[in-house]
Scaffold this active site. Sequence first.
Site, short mmCIF file in Angstrom:
data_model
loop_
_atom_site.label_atom_id
_atom_site.label_comp_id
_atom_site.label_asym_id
_atom_site.label_seq_id
_atom_site.Cartn_x
_atom_site.Cartn_y
_atom_site.Cartn_z
N LYS A 145 0.77 15.09 -0.13
CA LYS A 145 -0.68 15.29 -0.30
C LYS A 145 -1.00 16.76 -0.58
O LYS A 145 -2.12 17.12 -0.89
CB LYS A 145 -1.44 14.77 0.92
CG LYS A 145 -1.30 13.25 1.10
CD LYS A 145 -2.08 12.76 2.30
CE LYS A 145 -1.84 11.30 2.64
NZ LYS A 145 -2.65 10.35 1.86
N HIS A 192 0.82 -1.22 0.00
CA HIS A 192 0.00 0.00 0.00
C HIS A 192 0.84 1.27 0.00
O HIS A 192 0.31 2.35 0.23
CB HIS A 192 -0.88 0.07 1.25
CG HIS A 192 -1.82 -1.07 1.39
ND1 HIS A 192 -3.12 -1.02 0.98
CD2 HIS A 192 -1.64 -2.31 1.88
CE1 HIS A 192 -3.71 -2.17 1.23
NE2 HIS A 192 -2.83 -2.97 1.78
N LYS A 231 -7.46 14.52 5.11
CA LYS A 231 -6.60 13.35 5.01
C LYS A 231 -5.39 13.62 5.89
O LYS A 231 -5.25 14.73 6.43
CB LYS A 231 -6.18 13.08 3.57
CG LYS A 231 -5.61 14.30 2.84
CD LYS A 231 -5.25 14.00 1.40
CE LYS A 231 -6.45 13.96 0.48
NZ LYS A 231 -6.73 12.71 -0.13
N ARG A 232 -4.52 12.62 6.07
CA ARG A 232 -3.28 12.86 6.80
C ARG A 232 -2.55 14.06 6.21
O ARG A 232 -2.60 14.28 4.99
CB ARG A 232 -2.39 11.61 6.74
CG ARG A 232 -2.91 10.42 7.52
CD ARG A 232 -3.00 10.73 9.00
NE ARG A 232 -1.72 11.06 9.54
CZ ARG A 232 -0.86 10.18 10.08
NH1 ARG A 232 -1.21 8.90 10.17
NH2 ARG A 232 0.31 10.56 10.55
N THR A 287 -8.47 6.54 -0.65
CA THR A 287 -9.81 5.97 -0.54
C THR A 287 -10.82 7.05 -0.16
O THR A 287 -12.02 6.89 -0.39
CB THR A 287 -9.85 4.83 0.51
OG1 THR A 287 -9.14 5.26 1.67
CG2 THR A 287 -9.22 3.56 -0.03
N LYS A 324 -14.97 7.89 -1.06
CA LYS A 324 -16.03 8.20 -0.08
C LYS A 324 -16.77 9.47 -0.52
O LYS A 324 -17.98 9.57 -0.42
CB LYS A 324 -15.43 8.38 1.32
CG LYS A 324 -14.85 7.08 1.86
CD LYS A 324 -13.92 7.27 3.05
CE LYS A 324 -13.08 6.03 3.24
NZ LYS A 324 -11.93 6.21 4.14
C1 26V Z 1 3.78 3.01 7.83
C2 26V Z 1 4.09 2.72 9.13
C3 26V Z 1 5.48 2.76 9.49
C4 26V Z 1 5.78 2.44 10.86
C5 26V Z 1 4.69 2.41 11.87
C6 26V Z 1 3.36 2.00 11.41
C7 26V Z 1 3.10 2.39 10.06
C8 26V Z 1 1.81 2.39 9.64
C9 26V Z 1 1.51 2.70 8.33
C10 26V Z 1 2.50 3.01 7.45
C11 26V Z 1 2.26 3.31 6.04
C12 26V Z 1 0.88 3.58 5.78
C13 26V Z 1 0.51 2.96 4.51
C14 26V Z 1 -0.81 3.46 4.07
O1 26V Z 1 -1.65 3.85 4.86
N1 26V Z 1 -0.98 3.44 2.78
C15 26V Z 1 -2.19 3.91 2.22
O2 26V Z 1 -2.96 2.76 1.92
C16 26V Z 1 -4.22 3.12 1.42
C17 26V Z 1 -5.01 1.85 1.25
O3 26V Z 1 -4.44 1.05 0.27
C18 26V Z 1 -4.06 3.89 0.13
O4 26V Z 1 -5.33 4.31 -0.27
C19 26V Z 1 -3.17 5.12 0.33
O5 26V Z 1 -2.90 5.74 -0.91
C20 26V Z 1 -1.88 4.70 0.96
O6 26V Z 1 -1.11 5.85 1.31
#
Ligand code: 26V
Length: 809
Positions: free
Chosen positions: A545, A355, A539-540, A647, A651
């Site tokens: 972004k 992702h 969003k974040r 996503t 929505k």
């Molecule tokens: C990275 C990390 C690094 C360390 C700690 C925990 C943690 C948690 C999440 C992440 C990366 C986040 C990845 C993410 O949220 N990707 C998003 O996934 C969505 C669903 O597929 C997608 O719509 C977004 O474009 C994408 O940024």
Amino acid sequence: MFKDKDDFIAAYKTAFVEESGNAFEDSDMERRYYILVNMIRERLSQDWLKSRERFRENGHKQVFYFSMEFLMGKLLVDYLLGLGLYDTVAEGLAELGLDLQELAAYESDAGLGNGGLGRLAACFLDSMAYLGIPGNGNGIRYRYGFFKQKIIDGFQAEMPDNWLINGYPWEIRKPEKSVIVRYKGTVKEKWVDGHLTVVHEGYEPVRAVPYDVPVIGFGGKTINNLRLWSAEPVNEVFDLSSFNRGELSLAIRSRSEVEAISYILYPEDSSPAGRELRLKQEYFFVAAGIQNIVSTFIKRGGDLAHFSRKIAIHINDTHPALAIPELMRVLMDENGVPWNRAWETTVQTMSYTNHTIPAGAGKMGRSLFRPPAAADLPNRAGNRPPLPGGTGHPRRRWGERYRDPAPRFRLDGEPRRYRQPFRQWRRQTAHRDLKNTVLKDFYRIFPDRFSNKTNGVSHRRFLLKANPKLSALIGRTIGEGWLYRPQDLIKLKDRAGDAIFLTELAAVKYENKCRLARHIFERTGTTVDPNSIFDVHIKRIHAYKRQLLNVLKIMALYDAVKENPDALARPLTFLFAGKAASGYHYAKTIIKLINTVAEQINGDAAIDGRLKVVFLEDFNVSASEIICPATDISEQISTASKEASGTGNMKFMFNGAVTLGTMDGANVEIHDIVGPENMFAFGLSAQEVLHLYRHGGYCSWDLYHSDPLLRTIVDHLIDGSLPGDRSQFCAVYDDLLRDNDPFFTLKDFHSYLDAWKRAAAAYEDREKWQRISLYNIAAAGYFSSDRTIKEYADEIWHTPYTNNGTPER
Ligand code: 26V
């Protein structure tokens, strides 16, 4: 469950006397909420059991979705909708003078996720349950979820999310199903009677206690399970020996070290200091989950030779990647399965979705992780994964496809992880192109194992639940089929020429805007005009972004209105919400910038409310449910090639908002499906961005000097025209000019402003705008997670779904 409204009222009133000894009339709102929740919980437990028994009997393949994050939000209303009880309960409560929505607000948002990835996991659980797939979530029951955001003096402050403070009514603790997860120690290989046995000694045991949360499929027939593991000491820590020796503090310390494992959800930017603990977290829920799956399989008489016919395990990004070696280890070391068969089973069982685009993601430092046994086995000579093409030298077998060294598990690369995010980005690639870049070695050898799945969202949560008024209008127009077959929304297209319908659509949007305006006023004290255009960026907060691009646009519009009070056809409301990772200084500065621009514009009497800027604090799932239905323009403006999917864009689409966006992530699919005339697309393409990166970017300094408008606006960042310290946004200014605008904010500015102006002009032709909005809703069905999950079920998990678009009730 309840025959009708009166049956519900009678049961509800009785419950007060039984549970609290007090009459309904003497209770406060909180008690009324808890009694309602307890009633629903008791009633659904029978159905939950039945659902499990049905799956056991039909022996269908089970799916286990392993994810570090599940962003569930609130569940009461979902449950009521799923069970078909919403109207009965809402009407019953209304008769007692209560508002269901008001009671539902007492539930805390289960915010066990950072953003998109965690919410996707929650939408997938919803769709698996609706489709009748035996799908189980497997994750961590964090004591503290994603931090709560407060805005203090324009800055983000992080507060702990103590979501369990009043207990969580939907979870059931299952101590009898606890398992032991073993850390550290040594592994010894011993030959006993000609058999190799592996003994793990001197390990540190941790008890993993499961908490189960029901996942109710729409229609109520299937109730699946989200299992969240909590870390507890194996022995009560106040063990007398420590106590007697006066080592109480030691005993307490070891307890808290264990509990730390499930203590808190890590933010996306986790610092090196926290990485050992995060690795422990990753192993914790993965080891507990695998143990649970394999032992249940064996207990029910399963033959491990057929494991992958009955079990599919999906890992949500790389965080649960240890599930792969752990399954190998459990099969080999604990069940005597030979390496080749264990590998075959593991390959057949496991699947993974990426992702994230960054090249550095998912690598683990060797210094942290000593692969004791199975994890490193695939890398050892002679132990490479079985590859196509028989025996002999690999080059002879695979010809051109072979390159030495063969792909290896990546255990190296730690130093790179900590570089500035945008330096990493520069080496990157568009998400759909991973197989030609980051993963190209794997793709050369295993092309069949790659596939792209367009994400989706739960249209039941983000349309039916979030937007009851629009749902009712759709229901009156095309019937209820869209709840089960979201693609049915396409039937709405027939109403494109129906002026009355379009007016009704506009009226629904207006009511939702009033609802949001009230919410904004209650939270911030700012009044916004529901007749203004609601332009929303939620969003974040992240450089890629490009919330900054939006801010620059707002500053340009502000200057334009200052110069000419009649510059705008109607008032504009710009709404932002989102959290910045606590250690991400740039993103936090952007939050301060938004709030500073808001302070200036909202406080400028000369503007007379023509422009309003709002930053809503503490964005979460519930906030998105109130914001999306009220949005006119959906800002999806990431630098092309950076957003894996997005996503939120989907929505908004379900709620009839119109996308103003780059050709990035799933915006590309939205553009294809809704057509170029129904989305306002702009900016560099991913190819152009990647081309520029390869050639060292462009010269933002030259652009700034050659473009008077850009220069004026960018100068506002440092020329003292914003309230507060004039140096506070120097870092943003430097990023644009000295660091050469790594996200092409200035480069895309005019294209963005033009597209925004086209959108604002289209809005003034009210009928045309309603038609565009209608086309978006009509085409949104494709973006339901039901469609995504069917694709996973058909092509990846190979599991049947018993429910394919027909009402189950
Ligand atoms: C990275 C990390 C690094 C360390 C700690 C925990 C943690 C948690 C999440 C992440 C990366 C986040 C990845 C993410 O949220 N990707 C998003 O996934 C969505 C669903 O597929 C997608 O719509 C977004 O474009 C994408 O940024």
